[in-house]
Scaffold this active site. Structure first.
Site, short mmCIF file in Angstrom:
data_model
loop_
_atom_site.label_atom_id
_atom_site.label_comp_id
_atom_site.label_asym_id
_atom_site.label_seq_id
_atom_site.Cartn_x
_atom_site.Cartn_y
_atom_site.Cartn_z
N CYS A 25 0.98 6.94 30.57
CA CYS A 25 -0.57 6.79 30.17
C CYS A 25 -1.31 6.37 31.61
O CYS A 25 -0.85 5.19 31.66
CB CYS A 25 -0.60 6.40 28.81
SG CYS A 25 -2.64 6.15 28.54
N CYS A 38 -6.66 -0.12 28.71
CA CYS A 38 -6.94 0.08 27.34
C CYS A 38 -6.47 -1.01 26.46
O CYS A 38 -7.37 -1.39 25.45
CB CYS A 38 -6.66 1.36 26.63
SG CYS A 38 -5.80 1.69 25.49
N CYS A 96 -1.46 0.34 23.53
CA CYS A 96 -0.11 0.81 23.66
C CYS A 96 0.84 -0.49 24.35
O CYS A 96 1.10 -0.17 25.30
CB CYS A 96 0.30 1.95 24.20
SG CYS A 96 -0.33 3.38 23.32
N CYS A 107 -4.97 10.40 24.06
CA CYS A 107 -4.12 9.20 23.87
C CYS A 107 -2.81 9.63 23.26
O CYS A 107 -2.69 10.49 22.34
CB CYS A 107 -5.08 8.28 22.87
SG CYS A 107 -4.17 7.10 22.08
N GLN A 160 -4.10 4.18 5.20
CA GLN A 160 -3.20 3.82 6.38
C GLN A 160 -3.22 4.84 7.59
O GLN A 160 -3.28 6.19 7.21
CB GLN A 160 -1.70 4.03 5.53
CG GLN A 160 -1.46 3.10 4.67
CD GLN A 160 -1.55 1.59 4.95
OE1 GLN A 160 -1.32 1.34 6.25
NE2 GLN A 160 -1.40 0.65 3.97
N TYR A 176 -5.81 -5.09 -3.79
CA TYR A 176 -6.25 -4.73 -2.67
C TYR A 176 -6.02 -3.16 -2.55
O TYR A 176 -5.08 -2.89 -1.75
CB TYR A 176 -5.78 -5.37 -1.41
CG TYR A 176 -5.54 -6.76 -1.43
CD1 TYR A 176 -6.82 -7.51 -0.97
CD2 TYR A 176 -4.78 -7.80 -2.17
CE1 TYR A 176 -7.04 -8.90 -0.99
CE2 TYR A 176 -5.04 -8.95 -2.26
CZ TYR A 176 -6.18 -9.81 -1.53
OH TYR A 176 -6.09 -10.98 -1.69
N GLU A 215 -10.12 -3.54 -6.16
CA GLU A 215 -10.41 -3.42 -4.77
C GLU A 215 -11.98 -3.53 -4.51
O GLU A 215 -12.87 -3.41 -5.29
CB GLU A 215 -10.37 -1.93 -4.23
CG GLU A 215 -10.86 -1.18 -3.29
CD GLU A 215 -10.48 -1.71 -1.94
OE1 GLU A 215 -9.48 -2.19 -1.47
OE2 GLU A 215 -11.45 -2.03 -1.03
N ASP A 253 -1.62 -5.92 -1.29
CA ASP A 253 -1.65 -5.44 0.17
C ASP A 253 -2.80 -5.95 1.01
O ASP A 253 -3.65 -5.03 1.11
CB ASP A 253 -1.43 -3.84 0.12
CG ASP A 253 -1.35 -3.04 1.41
OD1 ASP A 253 -1.11 -3.64 2.51
OD2 ASP A 253 -1.35 -1.76 1.30
N CYS A 290 0.51 -6.54 6.93
CA CYS A 290 0.33 -5.81 8.33
C CYS A 290 0.22 -6.91 9.47
O CYS A 290 -0.32 -6.59 10.51
CB CYS A 290 -0.86 -4.94 8.53
SG CYS A 290 -2.47 -5.39 8.10
N1 SAH Z 1 -3.14 -0.56 -0.55
C1 SAH Z 1 -4.23 0.30 0.16
C2 SAH Z 1 -5.26 -0.48 0.94
C3 SAH Z 1 -4.60 -1.51 1.77
S1 SAH Z 1 -5.58 -2.15 3.18
C4 SAH Z 1 -3.47 1.37 1.14
O1 SAH Z 1 -2.11 1.24 1.33
O2 SAH Z 1 -4.11 2.15 1.27
C5 SAH Z 1 -6.51 -3.60 2.20
C6 SAH Z 1 -7.59 -3.43 1.26
O3 SAH Z 1 -8.31 -4.63 0.79
C7 SAH Z 1 -9.02 -2.60 1.70
O4 SAH Z 1 -8.99 -1.37 1.13
C8 SAH Z 1 -10.10 -3.38 1.67
O5 SAH Z 1 -11.21 -2.95 1.31
C9 SAH Z 1 -9.75 -4.46 0.48
N2 SAH Z 1 -9.83 -5.91 0.38
C10 SAH Z 1 -10.25 -6.60 1.50
N3 SAH Z 1 -10.91 -7.94 0.99
C11 SAH Z 1 -10.66 -7.65 -0.41
C12 SAH Z 1 -10.79 -8.53 -1.68
N4 SAH Z 1 -11.12 -9.87 -1.17
N5 SAH Z 1 -10.69 -8.01 -2.89
C13 SAH Z 1 -10.34 -6.83 -2.96
N6 SAH Z 1 -10.07 -6.00 -1.92
C14 SAH Z 1 -10.24 -6.27 -0.90
#
Ligand code: SAH
Length: 417
Positions: free
Chosen positions: A35, A41, A44, A118, A242, A271, A292, A340, A367
């Site tokens: 690339c 950038c 990667c 990309c 994701q 989340y 959420e 998550d 993550c």
């Molecule tokens: N489990 C889902 C999202 C994970 S990403 C998946 O796999 O697609 C993390 C998520 O947490 C996002 O959607 C974000 O909007 C949410 N988030 C961030 N801070 C938060 C909080 N304080 N309370 C609840 N949700 C929250």
């Protein structure tokens, strides 16, 4: 809004170039063969490292970081670590000669590196962005100028459904006034009949956030659908999804397997985004509650439950920590907690409430290993033992590491739902 050209921009933490989590070799020449933007950038970082070695680096990093808790199982690598990103973002601007350019911010800065193709991004999305750049020129629209606060088009976001093939284009503009909008949309659809939705998002603030609050649907339903683990999901422009759909299925399967569900459990999916984990786990649980913060994601989650005919789920729009604290105060209990959180990890309030709700198992998807380790120490102090951990490579060619961890508090107590 005008800004002094020399005024330093205040770049928020999430946008600053963070120290890489682990050391890795860089071979500029080898990388540039793959690339031409390699090293400029910043996307990667591992492009010059052969993929099996990338996995070894990530595995070794996880083993070091998780050493106080558990030996992680072998990382699940990608079969094809290229063009996996289903969400593509391009920033628009002008070069010194006034030509319209689109690409990415050079890591840690606000300088645009022009990029047309990309190796990580969906190729259909890249082609659409190049066409939009041509249309901006032929319609004589001005890209936004961050320093002067003038011009219209700031960013373009393209989302593609890997199973459905649906494509959503989001045109982020600095103002709601979009000259010849109808003709622009018609021209774009003519060039790319594969596009299924076009949304104008208005971002009139001096901010490094890509999207503003307001969406105007210009074509189609304003969102795309995609299929994960046999369920169909609507994904709105503002909702989290994701970026690597193939590996997400593997991540979710691993997470749901770790949870050891029998069909009776009271599950909390914290989340939860658009409800993906909740709705996939629901057939193996008694009831799933998702929480959420993002209202658009919660709206998607509720619609997704209806569309998939899943009735044993409830979604709440609230801060996860506050929701759990309230649930604990009311004397609630849960059997299994999926969590998550975003890169910043969970909050103390959340973890303290988790302790009170006393789930038998916690499945933590992360993550960002640094905040995961911080939170695992806290959970450890609360009596949770790390049983298993595994990396799932969602971000091939980059230093990103996704991890799923199982914690338990002895036997799962079977509770009536
Ligand atoms: N489990 C889902 C999202 C994970 S990403 C998946 O796999 O697609 C993390 C998520 O947490 C996002 O959607 C974000 O909007 C949410 N988030 C961030 N801070 C938060 C909080 N304080 N309370 C609840 N949700 C929250």
């Amino acid at each position: 809004m005008k800004m002094d050209k020399k005024k330093k921009r205040n770049i928020p933490a999430a946008d600053r170039q963070e120290a890489a989590p682990f050391d890795y070799p860089v071979d500029l020449e080898a990388g540039r063969k793959r690339c031409p933007h390699f090293g400029r950038c910043g996307g990667c970082q591992l492009l010059s490292v052969p993929y099996p070695d990338q996995l070894r680096l990530k595995q070794a990093y996880l083993e070091r970081q998780l050493a106080p808790f558990v030996k992680p199982e072998p990382i699940l690598g990608m079969e094809q670590p290229l063009h996996y990103r289903n969400k593509v973002h391009a920033v628009f601007g002008s070069d010194r000669r006034g030509n319209v350019i689109s690409g990415v911010y050079r890591a840690g800065s606000h300088e645009i590196v022009p990029v047309d193709r990309c190796l990580l991004e969906d190729e259909r999305a890249d082609a659409i962005i190049v066409s939009i750049r041509g249309l901006v020129k032929s319609f004589r629209l001005k890209p936004y100028d961050e320093d002067r606060g003038t011009g219209l088009l700031r960013h373009v976001l393209v989302r593609t459904g890997h199973i459905t093939g649906q494509i959503l284009v989001v045109l982020v503009t600095a103002s709601p006034v979009f000259p010849s909008r109808k003709n622009f949309v018609a021209a774009l659809r003519k060039l790319h009949p594969e596009i299924t939705a076009i949304v104008q998002n208005i971002n009139d603030r001096d901010t490094t956030m890509v999207l503003g609050k307001r969406d105007i649907v210009l074509y189609g339903r304003g969102y795309i659908e995609d299929v994960l683990c046999g369920r169909t999901f609507c994904i709105s422009p503002q909702s989290f999804y994701q970026v690597n759909s193939v590996q997400t299925e593997r991540l979710y399967r691993e997470a749901i397997d770790m949870a050891g569900l029998t069909g009776r459990e009271k599950v909390l999916d914290a989340y939860c985004g658009i409800g993906t984990i909740s709705l996939i786990a629901a057939s193996r649980a008694g009831h799933v509650t998702g929480v959420e913060l993002n209202p658009d994601a919660v709206r998607d989650a509720k619609r997704n439950a209806l569309n998939n005919g899943i009735e044993n789920v409830t979604f709440h729009e609230q801060d996860a920590g506050r929701f759990m604290t309230e649930l604990a105060r009311q004397g609630g209990s849960i059997d299994v907690l999926f969590m998550d959180p975003p890169r910043s990890g969970s909050s103390r309030e959340f973890l303290q409430a988790a302790k009170k709700l006393s789930p038998g198992r916690i499945v933590y998807i992360s993550c960002e290993v640094r905040t995961l380790v911080r939170d695992l120490h806290l959970l450890n102090d609360m009596g949770y033992r790390v049983e298993r951990a595994r990396g799932v490579d969602m971000f091939g060619e980059t230093v990103g590491v996704e991890t799923v961890v199982l914690l338990s508090k002895g036997e799962i107590k079977s509770k009536k739902v």
